[in-house]
Design an enzyme around this catalytic site. Structure first.
Site, PDB file in Angstrom:
ATOM      1  N   GLU A 178      -2.798  -4.951  13.526  1.00  0.00           N
ATOM      2  CA  GLU A 178      -4.218  -4.611  13.656  1.00  0.00           C
ATOM      3  C   GLU A 178      -4.645  -3.516  12.688  1.00  0.00           C
ATOM      4  OE1 GLU A 178      -7.170  -3.940  17.359  1.00  0.00           O
ATOM      5  OE2 GLU A 178      -5.655  -2.387  17.145  1.00  0.00           O
ATOM      6  N   HIS A 237      -5.026   6.838  17.882  1.00  0.00           N
ATOM      7  CA  HIS A 237      -6.138   5.996  17.449  1.00  0.00           C
ATOM      8  C   HIS A 237      -7.242   5.976  18.506  1.00  0.00           C
ATOM      9  CE1 HIS A 237      -3.287   3.576  14.664  1.00  0.00           C
ATOM     10  NE2 HIS A 237      -4.142   4.219  13.900  1.00  0.00           N
ATOM     11  N   CYS A 291      -2.749  -3.412  19.069  1.00  0.00           N
ATOM     12  CA  CYS A 291      -2.046  -3.197  17.798  1.00  0.00           C
ATOM     13  C   CYS A 291      -1.344  -4.449  17.299  1.00  0.00           C
ATOM     14  CB  CYS A 291      -0.992  -2.095  17.952  1.00  0.00           C
ATOM     15  SG  CYS A 291      -1.538  -0.593  18.744  1.00  0.00           S
TER      16      CYS A 291
END
Length: 260
Positions: free
Chosen positions: A71, A168, A255
């Site tokens: 990702e 993130h 991810c």
């Protein structure tokens, strides 16, 4: 009409490499087990395929132990794809490895040229806008360059901020449908989701916030029963995937795939 924020016909994944122990991590809580990682990967791919989507499984990359977290390498939108520019130097080569696959899937592929950096884990596409979280891996220059590209496609992009100490933006949130976001309380408290319907993960289950809505399913990490129960009560069909080994590399559900 389908909703491109969570209804997909394709996903791209990459099988873990035997070199996964060399992957990045904010805190060393032990090395991931390769066999466990492979078993979880197979379960993840099976769940994606169960919705009728075509799943492209790429070969492992021994030289890039974080490469299964595809990702971060790109943003996939209905109008085209954008290759990212990771903030971690050791991951820069993963983008070049992903480029040919995206060019085969899309007529239009742009690329973040820099000098800024941006990773896909900091990007949440909702029904009304693209939210991009500034973090240690995504900077103002990277956000600005992406905004110029996506504005040509008619997308509104809004810069927000990832909580300190969180890798993130999507470590702490995920999209459940076009207007509903699953979030930690700490991220929602920043006000970045004003106007959205927000579901809070259970206290002590903050790691459950990184999930994905993929067609009829919500795929989330196993081991967070109160959050799973919340989503079930809200009418979502939950599939739990063992994330024990990915979590040792700061990885989660989103991810592990590119979705379009």
């Amino acid at each position: 009409m389908s909703d491109p924020t969570f209804e997909f016909s394709h996903a791209i994944t990459r099988r873990p490499a035997p070199t996964i122990a060399g992957g990045l991590r904010a805190e060393d809580i032990g090395n991931p087990d390769f066999e466990g990682m492979m078993a979880a990967h197979k379960a993840y791919v099976a769940a994606l395929k169960s919705t009728g989507a075509e799943v492209i499984e790429l070969d492992p990359l021994d030289a890039f132990p974080d490469a299964q977290f595809v990702e971060d390498t790109a943003l996939c939108l209905p109008q085209g794809a954008v290759l990212m520019r990771p903030g971690a130097p050791s991951r820069m080569g993963e983008v070049a490895e992903m480029a040919s696959t995206l060019h085969a899937c899309y007529e239009t592929v742009f690329e973040i040229k820099g000098p800024g950096h941006i990773e896909g884990g900091d990007i949440l596409v909702t029904g009304r806008e693209i939210l991009v979280g500034r973090s240690d891996r995504t900077d103002a220059e990277g956000v600005s360059e992406l905004a110029k590209i996506t504005s040509e496609w008619g997308h509104k992009l809004r810069e927000v901020f990832t909580p300190e100490g969180v890798l993130h933006f999507k470590t702490d949130c995920s999209l459940m449908d076009a207007e509903t976001i699953l979030s930690t309380r700490r991220l929602d408290a920043s006000g970045c989701f004003e106007g959205y319907r927000v579901l809070h993960v259970a206290d002590g289950e903050e790691a459950a916030a990184n999930a994905i809505r993929f067609n009829s399913l919500v795929m989330m990490a196993a081991g967070f029963p109160r959050t799973a129960e919340l989503l079930d009560r809200e009418g979502y069909k939950v599939v739990e995937i063992d994330n024990t080994d990915c979590a040792k590399l700061d990885g989660g559900m989103s991810c592990l795939s590119l979705r379009f």
